[in-house]
Design a protein around this motif. Sequence first.
Motif, PDB file in Angstrom:
ATOM      1  N   SER A   1      -5.883   1.106   1.446  1.00 44.71           N
ATOM      2  CA  SER A   1      -6.348   2.123   0.728  1.00 44.71           C
ATOM      3  C   SER A   1      -6.448   1.863  -0.782  1.00 44.71           C
ATOM      4  O   SER A   1      -6.307   0.628  -1.378  1.00 44.71           O
ATOM      5  N   GLU A   2      -7.026   2.699  -1.767  1.00 42.30           N
ATOM      6  CA  GLU A   2      -7.028   2.248  -2.942  1.00 42.30           C
ATOM      7  C   GLU A   2      -5.652   2.558  -3.666  1.00 42.30           C
ATOM      8  O   GLU A   2      -5.634   2.004  -4.872  1.00 42.30           O
ATOM      9  N   GLN A   3      -4.892   2.855  -2.997  1.00 46.93           N
ATOM     10  CA  GLN A   3      -3.517   3.003  -3.535  1.00 46.93           C
ATOM     11  C   GLN A   3      -2.436   1.714  -3.080  1.00 46.93           C
ATOM     12  O   GLN A   3      -1.551   1.825  -2.720  1.00 46.93           O
ATOM     13  N   SER A   4      -3.219   0.718  -3.413  1.00 47.21           N
ATOM     14  CA  SER A   4      -2.605  -0.560  -2.958  1.00 47.21           C
ATOM     15  C   SER A   4      -2.583  -1.732  -4.214  1.00 47.21           C
ATOM     16  O   SER A   4      -3.420  -1.520  -4.938  1.00 47.21           O
TER      17      SER A   4
ATOM     18  N   TYR B   1       7.978   2.380   3.118  1.00 51.62           N
ATOM     19  CA  TYR B   1       7.828   0.886   3.015  1.00 51.62           C
ATOM     20  C   TYR B   1       6.527   0.261   2.745  1.00 51.62           C
ATOM     21  O   TYR B   1       5.938   0.111   3.903  1.00 51.62           O
ATOM     22  N   PRO B   2       6.266   0.001   1.640  1.00 51.17           N
ATOM     23  CA  PRO B   2       4.666   0.091   1.425  1.00 51.17           C
ATOM     24  C   PRO B   2       4.365  -1.758   1.867  1.00 51.17           C
ATOM     25  O   PRO B   2       3.160  -1.849   2.024  1.00 51.17           O
ATOM     26  N   LEU B   3       5.382  -2.322   2.125  1.00 47.21           N
ATOM     27  CA  LEU B   3       4.984  -3.705   2.894  1.00 47.21           C
ATOM     28  C   LEU B   3       4.615  -3.556   4.404  1.00 47.21           C
ATOM     29  O   LEU B   3       3.923  -4.611   4.824  1.00 47.21           O
ATOM     30  N   TRP B   4       5.008  -2.578   5.176  1.00 48.00           N
ATOM     31  CA  TRP B   4       4.496  -2.364   6.481  1.00 48.00           C
ATOM     32  C   TRP B   4       3.560  -1.260   6.539  1.00 48.00           C
ATOM     33  O   TRP B   4       3.960  -0.065   5.941  1.00 48.00           O
ATOM     34  N   LEU B   5       2.506  -1.332   6.880  1.00 42.95           N
ATOM     35  CA  LEU B   5       1.177  -0.399   6.736  1.00 42.95           C
ATOM     36  C   LEU B   5       1.179   0.428   8.207  1.00 42.95           C
ATOM     37  O   LEU B   5       1.210  -0.168   9.259  1.00 42.95           O
TER      38      LEU B   5
ATOM     39  N   ASP C   1       0.819  -1.074  -0.046  1.00 43.71           N
ATOM     40  CA  ASP C   1      -0.032   0.110   0.099  1.00 43.71           C
ATOM     41  C   ASP C   1       0.921   1.333   0.037  1.00 43.71           C
ATOM     42  O   ASP C   1       1.703   1.568   0.990  1.00 43.71           O
ATOM     43  N   LYS C   2       0.753   2.088  -1.112  1.00 46.00           N
ATOM     44  CA  LYS C   2       1.465   3.355  -1.062  1.00 46.00           C
ATOM     45  C   LYS C   2       1.153   4.374  -0.252  1.00 46.00           C
ATOM     46  O   LYS C   2       1.941   4.969   0.420  1.00 46.00           O
TER      47      LYS C   2
ATOM     48  N   LEU D   1      10.391  -1.232  -4.392  1.00 45.64           N
ATOM     49  CA  LEU D   1       8.674  -1.307  -4.364  1.00 45.64           C
ATOM     50  C   LEU D   1       7.939   0.049  -4.518  1.00 45.64           C
ATOM     51  O   LEU D   1       6.868  -0.053  -5.348  1.00 45.64           O
ATOM     52  N   MET D   2       8.445   1.020  -4.605  1.00 43.51           N
ATOM     53  CA  MET D   2       7.757   2.424  -4.682  1.00 43.51           C
ATOM     54  C   MET D   2       8.033   2.709  -6.052  1.00 43.51           C
ATOM     55  O   MET D   2       6.970   3.391  -6.734  1.00 43.51           O
ATOM     56  N   ARG D   3       9.113   2.529  -6.581  1.00 44.30           N
ATOM     57  CA  ARG D   3       9.473   2.919  -7.993  1.00 44.30           C
ATOM     58  C   ARG D   3       8.467   2.371  -9.077  1.00 44.30           C
ATOM     59  O   ARG D   3       8.152   2.833 -10.093  1.00 44.30           O
ATOM     60  N   ASP D   4       8.375   1.083  -8.892  1.00 45.51           N
ATOM     61  CA  ASP D   4       7.447   0.101  -9.694  1.00 45.51           C
ATOM     62  C   ASP D   4       6.160  -0.073  -9.437  1.00 45.51           C
ATOM     63  O   ASP D   4       5.426  -0.968 -10.033  1.00 45.51           O
TER      64      ASP D   4
END
Length: 641
Positions: free
Chosen positions: A380-383, A331-335, A311-312, A400-403
Amino acid sequence: MKFTLNRRNVSILTLVLLAVFFVAFNLFVNLSFRTARLDLTQNNLFTLSEGTKEILRELDEPVTLRFFYSERLSTDYPRIRTYAGRVRDMLEEMRAVAGSELILEVIDPEPFSEDEDRAMSLGLKGAPTTEGEVIYFGLAGTNLVDGREAIPFFSDEREIYLEYDLIRMIQNLSSPEKPVLGVVTNLPLDTGSGGLMAAMRGQSQSFMIYEELRDRFDVQFLEQDFARVPDSVDVLLLAHPRPLNETTQYAIDQFIVKGGKAVAFFDPHSEVSLTAGPEGKPVRGYTEASNLPRLMESWGVQMDPDEIISDKAYAQRVQAGFDARRQLVDYPLWLAVRADTMDREDLVTANIERLNLGTVGHFTQVDGATTAFEPMVTSSEQSKLLDLEYVKSGPRPDELMRDFEPAGEKYVIAARVSGPVKTAFPDGPPDPGEDEDAARYQTAEKHVAGGEAEANLILFADSDIFDDRFWVQTQSYLGERVAQPIADNAKFVMNAVDNLMGADELISLRARERSERPFTVVETLRSEAEARFLEEEEALQAKIAASEERLAQLQTRAAGEQGAEELLSAREADEMRRIRQGLVESRMELRDVQRNLRRDIDKLGSQVRFINVALMPILVAFAALGVAWYRRRRRLKYSGR
């Protein structure tokens, strides 16, 4: 002496009467409306909740609270004095609601007095001062059957939990027997990451959530191989259990089918289970994943064991050890899940503001389910969803964030499941084999296929919610661990168990808004600058890759064309100069992005300071001048000038 009633004497008499009336009125208000107050805060931070009032009105035996506060010694400590006033006000409000069933004593223990000895005997702890004195600021409670509860010292870090701490003490004293929570887990809740070996050496520290549960409930651990859930269990807690055999699954199945209540935390990739203990290894017998697909399908729910939410929008900020230029990265893997994707109508999540989680799975409803599936917490919808094996390969945060390409869909992290449940064992109990206890229970108990009672379940697709690292900062204070929550993980677990225990009154007590407000504008500025930074970094890496490819081509040509070495070397040197110049320019652009981030935030801070410090006084001054000008103009008008 003759008293002449002239204008001067009338004025003096009027002032005396007004003074007497003012004093009398204040005495009357102070005595008659001591607990009355008008709460003008946005979220009614200083108003007793309806749950508190209901519990206080239902007290059926007297509870005595003794508030020990060294008022004289705390004169030089304004934080303690302010908080003590808050505590005393709330205690007096509670006494006003409870009436004669709540007895409040306020005691100022003098040094070396009987009151000081009494405070120590009741479990209170004094805080030493630099002058050698000891300040007491705690609460002791007793009931008619020798029950005792104590808050040794009020720490202002727990002010947001003040009402809950007080009413929990009162309810514990009014209810001599705690409700029973049966726990099935493969997490070291009671020993911490050190496990049993650390506990045997006296080096273990239990999880703070476990301490909260143990304080509120009678926690009974069930072995992960049992034939029947004991009748004494009010609620069953499944916290990352290991794979269970059929006999144990059948016992849980029948408990749920017959109307039992359960809170279950499953996890496709448990970070807390993999935490290294003192010996550098996870606890012996750890399990990386937990899932009970057979039972969950009968509940009308499923969790894909190979998918992790990324989740971005809710990415936690973590240490960036790979880049010296930045200390923290997303770090989008830890929310860090916020309130805008939580069900505000559900009592459990009504006022929870933030949950810090590790690698998280997701739930979906099974087609044809007989139960109601109500999402409580979502992404969120950014996931988007990532494959578990890719997650276990350890991708870097920037990768993770770049791609990142969001799927535009919210994934269910926690859900409430209610309604009639069908058994996962339609053919009856499994073969007990040589298990005599299972055979005896199966003979004595009638098999229930479902539909006789409605189950009530709360499911959560993460076990890292229990990990202290994610949600709390602890420190030692007067020999005890004091928790300073940075997220509401414990609140969610306690709310969920309390809700299923039937103690709905307690839910509103911890579901209070925080007094502080997040700097959302600053966070938006930071996120935008971080996105620009990643774009610049990606462009820089692409430029370097293209330059290296061009250099390789030149070197190949130099090896294949005789007599052109000098020309090609000059070309290489020129190419290298251009590459270096490009690197310098790109790094300057990166530094500009970071400077712009600080500049925008500093500009916002300057604007806020100007509004608070200068603008409001200026507006008040202009208003006063305007009123003075208007009054002067009216006087001139009526005087005829």
